[in-house]
Design an enzyme around this catalytic site. Sequence first.
Site, PDB file in Angstrom:
ATOM      1  N   THR A 150       0.835  -1.203   0.000  1.00 15.05           N
ATOM      2  CA  THR A 150       0.000   0.000   0.000  1.00 15.05           C
ATOM      3  C   THR A 150       0.868   1.251   0.000  1.00 15.05           C
ATOM      4  O   THR A 150       1.976   1.224   0.540  1.00 15.05           O
ATOM      5  CB  THR A 150      -0.865  -0.042   1.274  1.00 15.05           C
ATOM      6  OG1 THR A 150      -1.752  -1.132   1.137  1.00 15.05           O
ATOM      7  CG2 THR A 150      -1.629   1.232   1.519  1.00 15.05           C
TER       8      THR A 150
ATOM      9  N   GLY B 262      -0.650  -2.373   6.320  1.00 15.90           N
ATOM     10  CA  GLY B 262      -0.538  -3.616   7.073  1.00 15.90           C
ATOM     11  C   GLY B 262      -1.816  -4.422   6.965  1.00 15.90           C
ATOM     12  O   GLY B 262      -2.667  -4.138   6.113  1.00 15.90           O
TER      13      GLY B 262
ATOM     14  N   GLY C 102      -5.103  -4.911   7.314  1.00 17.43           N
ATOM     15  CA  GLY C 102      -6.105  -3.888   7.561  1.00 17.43           C
ATOM     16  C   GLY C 102      -7.093  -4.190   8.673  1.00 17.43           C
ATOM     17  O   GLY C 102      -7.531  -3.284   9.383  1.00 17.43           O
TER      18      GLY C 102
HETATM   19  N1  ASP Z   1      -3.804  -2.142   4.706  1.00 16.99           N
HETATM   20  C1  ASP Z   1      -4.145  -2.672   3.426  1.00 16.99           C
HETATM   21  C2  ASP Z   1      -5.414  -3.451   3.533  1.00 16.99           C
HETATM   22  O1  ASP Z   1      -5.599  -4.152   4.509  1.00 16.99           O
HETATM   23  C3  ASP Z   1      -3.098  -3.559   2.834  1.00 16.99           C
HETATM   24  C4  ASP Z   1      -1.680  -3.057   2.890  1.00 16.99           C
HETATM   25  O2  ASP Z   1      -1.356  -2.136   3.640  1.00 16.99           O
HETATM   26  O3  ASP Z   1      -0.869  -3.595   2.124  1.00 16.99           O
HETATM   27  O4  ASP Z   1      -6.185  -3.425   2.613  1.00 16.99           O
END
Ligand code: ASP
Length: 333
Positions: free
Chosen positions: A199, A251, A253
Amino acid sequence: MRNNKSLLLIILGLIVYSILSSCGKQPAPDTNFGLVIHGGAGTISRDKLTAEQEQNYRAKLEQALRIGYAVLVAGGTSLDAVEKTIVILEDSPLFNAGKGAVFASNGTNELDASIMDGNTLQAGAVSGVKQIKNPIKAARLVMDNSPHVLFYGDGAETFARGQGLEFVDQSYFYTERRWQSLQKAQAKDQQTEPGKHGTVGVVALDKHGNLAAGTSTGGLTNKRFGRIGDSPIIGAGTYADNRTCAVSATGTGEYFMRTVCGYAISAQMEFGGVSLQTAAENVIHNEIGRLGGTGGVIGIDKGGNITIVFNTPGMYRGYMLSDGQPVIKIFAD
Ligand code: ASP
């Protein structure tokens, strides 16, 4: 006599107050600005990246930082800096946002993004969009041109179309690397691919003293289609308030939603007088870490202090403050 004494005490008080307040003064707003960016946190270690890959990540992060910095140094708004910087990262196949978005369990790409203005507490977000080339632009338009905060799916795309945003075929989001990640996750029957978060997020403080935050993602590899993570949720993956800070998370989520990561950091600062660094450490290590979640957060406060905290081996990250020196890091050191 008594009156004279009181007058003397008041004058002395005023002198002490002015000395103390000038000691603790923040630099004038127009010399105190900057941005922090992330491109995801996860199991990123030196043995997993080739020198060429590392160079590519560093170059793209630096390009993005310079775009945001150029907006800020010219007196532009933190919101514009956040949006423009995220567009650069969304257009790169390197990160799990826009072009490089991961695949959901049914082989589609479902993208989420959000943005927040710390000055007005206005916010905009889109979730589960499949054809908007730059979801962060859609989030900004939701904030600026609608009375709502979060649009999902078809409604989000209809709104974005009406705003004249660029649409692409789903094949635009196809990258071999992300497709293989999906195959791997499905072969192992993993609900989501653990340890990999790509992300992107940006937080900024502009010369006018305004904070802004934004986040954009493809979510988690092999997520059940229709699943929504923390990135488009104001208060979880993204939060900004001029009274405290601007933060963007990456992270697993589900954990960032359950701990209301962004707002939890801001609230500690506002109601508990805690520093940005301590507040971020509390949430990432004590809350999210304790529950078994992984990831990280970036932040900047109204005084221009920054934080980057993560509980994974690495995190693509960087910052560029008023001194104009880009700093980019990937690994734990
Ligand atoms: N936080 C994002 C989600 O859970 C994924 C990520 O941060 O890579 O969709």
